[in-house]
Design an enzyme around this catalytic site. Sequence first.
Site, PDB file in Angstrom:
ATOM      1  N   GLY A  11       2.689   2.136  -5.524  1.00  0.00           N
ATOM      2  CA  GLY A  11       2.834   0.822  -4.886  1.00  0.00           C
ATOM      3  C   GLY A  11       1.894  -0.213  -5.481  1.00  0.00           C
ATOM      4  O   GLY A  11       1.237   0.039  -6.496  1.00  0.00           O
ATOM      5  N   TYR A 142       4.877  -3.396  12.063  1.00  0.00           N
ATOM      6  CA  TYR A 142       3.821  -3.139  11.070  1.00  0.00           C
ATOM      7  C   TYR A 142       2.445  -3.221  11.737  1.00  0.00           C
ATOM      8  O   TYR A 142       1.606  -2.339  11.579  1.00  0.00           O
ATOM      9  CB  TYR A 142       3.958  -4.185   9.962  1.00  0.00           C
ATOM     10  CG  TYR A 142       2.937  -4.128   8.864  1.00  0.00           C
ATOM     11  CD1 TYR A 142       2.945  -3.118   7.913  1.00  0.00           C
ATOM     12  CD2 TYR A 142       1.968  -5.129   8.746  1.00  0.00           C
ATOM     13  CE1 TYR A 142       2.024  -3.091   6.881  1.00  0.00           C
ATOM     14  CE2 TYR A 142       1.042  -5.119   7.718  1.00  0.00           C
ATOM     15  CZ  TYR A 142       1.075  -4.105   6.786  1.00  0.00           C
ATOM     16  OH  TYR A 142       0.155  -4.090   5.754  1.00  0.00           O
TER      17      TYR A 142
HETATM   18  N1  SER Z   1       0.398  -7.958   2.697  1.00  0.00           N
HETATM   19  C1  SER Z   1       0.788  -7.419   3.962  1.00  0.00           C
HETATM   20  C2  SER Z   1       2.066  -7.999   4.430  1.00  0.00           C
HETATM   21  O1  SER Z   1       2.278  -9.160   4.189  1.00  0.00           O
HETATM   22  C3  SER Z   1      -0.273  -7.686   4.995  1.00  0.00           C
HETATM   23  O2  SER Z   1      -1.085  -6.621   5.124  1.00  0.00           O
HETATM   24  O3  SER Z   1       2.814  -7.342   5.069  1.00  0.00           O
END
Ligand code: SER
Length: 320
Positions: A11, A142
Amino acid sequence: MKKILVVGAGGQIGTELVPHLQKNYGHDNVIAADLRPEIVEKLSKTAVAVPLDALDTEAYAETIKKYEVDSIFNLAALLSATGEKNPQLAWKINMGALLNSLNLAKEYGCALFTPSSIGAFGENTPHNKTPQDTVMRPNTIYGVCKVSGELLSDYYHTRFGVDTRSVRFPGIISNGAMPGGGTTDYAVEVFYHAVKTGKYTCEVPEDTYMDMLYMPDALEATTQLMEADPDKLIHRNSFNITSMSFTPKQLFAKIKERIPEFEADYKIDPVKARISASWPDCLDDSCARREWGWNPKWGIDEMVDDMIRACREKLARGEY
Ligand code: SER
């Protein structure tokens, strides 16, 4: 850290964390694991690479045993915008990979780093100078996973003595692998577009502040925290860290100073607008500075210069 396993190595973070760890701990002491065969094939050109589904407990345990792993970087996760498209899958992957990592770290005595995020915060979090310890009620799956992950990781530390440590990453800007499905992705994508076509359409509203970090500082943070003296750590999961905070409009103005023909417009994605509005404008990272010496080097101007240079070189090599 002597034998390190990076899970989700292909990733955005893993792509650059693997060489960073190899440089610090030796090429053969870093095992790069990823789910996708084509990524494992690519990783194997520069690293000890293994195929691994982080949800497969047995295979995960076998990898730890085979390579005598003592430290795990668990990077397997869906990002915020992708998570909203399939919340159940996000929970399954993000929490499944974490639970396996925690249980195996407990069983095999490994230290464990799992990134948290600014996404762990929510609408009723103080947005300015967001404190280390404050209200955390995110409204994305998330974020729900990140808060749960922080709590679980602290629980495994206090209950079972597992050496869990973590930072709340802001948007990470980098030029290795592209991020995928994050709300802060615009701050990476814009450089590729600005250099190639001079145009970029942004999905995040122009006046939305979010914290950001340039990859070299993000890498330094992970090794610095994992090497920190445990006696000095009052917190563990997770530390606020940041090195800059800006809006799309401010970033695009910096790019235009360097690429005068650059033009940006906006086509707002309502999901990204909602998510970005709920996240902090700027974090207070004084605990990380005090407890383990966090001290980022890259500000917005140096980062913009370096990203433009790197994207120009990639373009010249025909890489995109
Ligand atoms: N970069 C990530 C996102 O935008 C944030 O942790 O989901």
